[in-house]
Design a protein around this motif. Structure first.
Motif: not given
Lengths: 242, 242
Positions: A160, A128-129, A157, A106-109, A126, A150, A167
């Motif tokens: 995380e 969230t993946r 997020a 999981i990550s956010t960008s 942003h 996000t 999820y």
DNA sequence: AAGTGGTCTAGACCACGCA
DNA sequence: GCGTGGTCTAGACCACTTG
């Protein structure tokens, strides 16, 4: 005693929006009953028939369920029925395929170009993946890559780093006050490659079903974009036609 | 001046059945208007609201379409919209994939075990079988094997020898007084073999999308079972989720 | 028996398409 | 301006669940 219904939309549309917000905000909790039709009519200064029409739509949208003689209940996204809402995988018998999923990453960008297009966002916003792997009877069935705005799901997020449980869109939507509407799914064939092949435990080149899904809120804003690669074996995908 | 609505079903259910029959029987022809809501109410001795509820359902079932200020029209199965109703193939852009289909074979004989099961028939009853090949931009896209209960579509069997135009479910359903309701489609992966591979012009073993579809009448009787093998290329199948 | 959603009625008025 | 479907009302009664 406080419904304000002023603009030019039909009253039943305004009402269903108002009631939906009260559900999203947690005013009425999942599993609880909402006031009966006559009380709602009085509260908003409408006739029972108009309230009824608003509730008809909300029931169709799966926000509530009604039971004659008992009352009107807020749909619980954690219920079995709700969980199955977007699960179209079936066993050969036609039974719903129960899968166990676990989170891989999981990550956010900021959104990529594709993500921005699919989620109807500006590129600098942003997302969230997440990556997930779903298995049935211990065999990996489906590898998923999910992207969500996000701002719609701030909790995601924030969690995380934490030991996040897997999820689930409907669960997070509820906790974030987002009401989920409809979606669509593009289905095609692809070949397993790289990460996908290794997670599914198949040799590169194996043909897979590729699912490309977008789910929207009841206001029609994209809430989730998912790519999934499926090695279904004896199972299949069930589409309904109307 | 002749509606008989007697049994214990809700009046709006009885009415929609009665009106559906009048459409199926050709009493009201496709493209024509039906009487307005007030006239129907008078004819059947009901209130306008009850008539309205029956028409709501018929519109949802795509038997009619209503236009404010103009009237209520019987849906024309030959119209572009209707033709697209069960066509879920899309171009990469999302546009509906227009295909040209031509008939390969047609025959009638007693149902096989599988056909009887899928079409909910007794094994000794007859089914009419057809093979079709659908192409887009001149390239073969989909090979179809279709089976329908012969008693539902007697015209089909009668036309067998003739220079029949390409079979279209909705068109024959209309001509036979059959009202089409919903359907479902099982989607999986298969490998091209034998006749399928040769018609599609691919080498045996090529992975294909396999569609296994059943469409039912509004009374929920199976009206068509189809197996289709698709070499979609850049195209895809679009499923809707709700 | 009380309370809920489901059906049905008989009207009023509005919004739209068309001649 | 007329005829159509769309919205809205105020009320009656029915069917079902629960205490």
């Amino acid at each position: 005693m406080s419904g304000k219904l002023l603009n030019s939309e039909p009253l039943y549309v305004q009402l269903r929006v108002a009631l939906s917000r009260r559900i999203a905000s947690g005013d009425w909790k999942p599993g609880e009953t909402i006031p009966n039709e006559l009380d709602l009519a009085k509260e908003y200064g409408l006739s029972a028939g108009t309230v009824r029409k608003a509730l008809d739509w909300m029931e169709e949208a799966k926000l509530i369920s009604r039971q004659q003689g008992r009352g009107t209940f807020v749909t619980d996204p954690a219920s079995k029925e709700a969980t199955r809402r977007f699960n179209r995988l079936r066993e050969a018998s036609g039974a719903i395929l129960r899968v166990e999923a676990h989170m891989i990453a999981i990550s956010t960008s900021p959104a990529s170009k594709t993500e921005a297009a699919r989620l109807d966002m500006e590129p600098q916003q942003h997302v969230t993946r997440m990556s997930k792997l779903a298995s049935a009877q211990g065999r990996p069935i489906m590898f998923e890559q999910i992207a969500v705005p996000t701002d719609l799901f701030p909790m995601l997020a924030a969690n995380e780093g934490a030991q996040s449980p897997c999820y689930d869109l409907l669960e997070f939507a509820q906790r974030s006050g987002v009401l989920i509407g409809r979606g669509d799914e593009r289905i095609s064939i692809g070949a397993a490659e790289g990460e996908v092949a290794s997670h599914l435990g198949v040799t590169p080149g194996t043909p897979l079903i590729v699912l490309d899904r977008t789910i929207r809120t009841i206001e029609n804003r994209p809430a989730e974009w998912r790519m999934a690669w499926c090695n279904l074996g004896p199972h299949h995908y069930l589409a309904e036609l109307s």
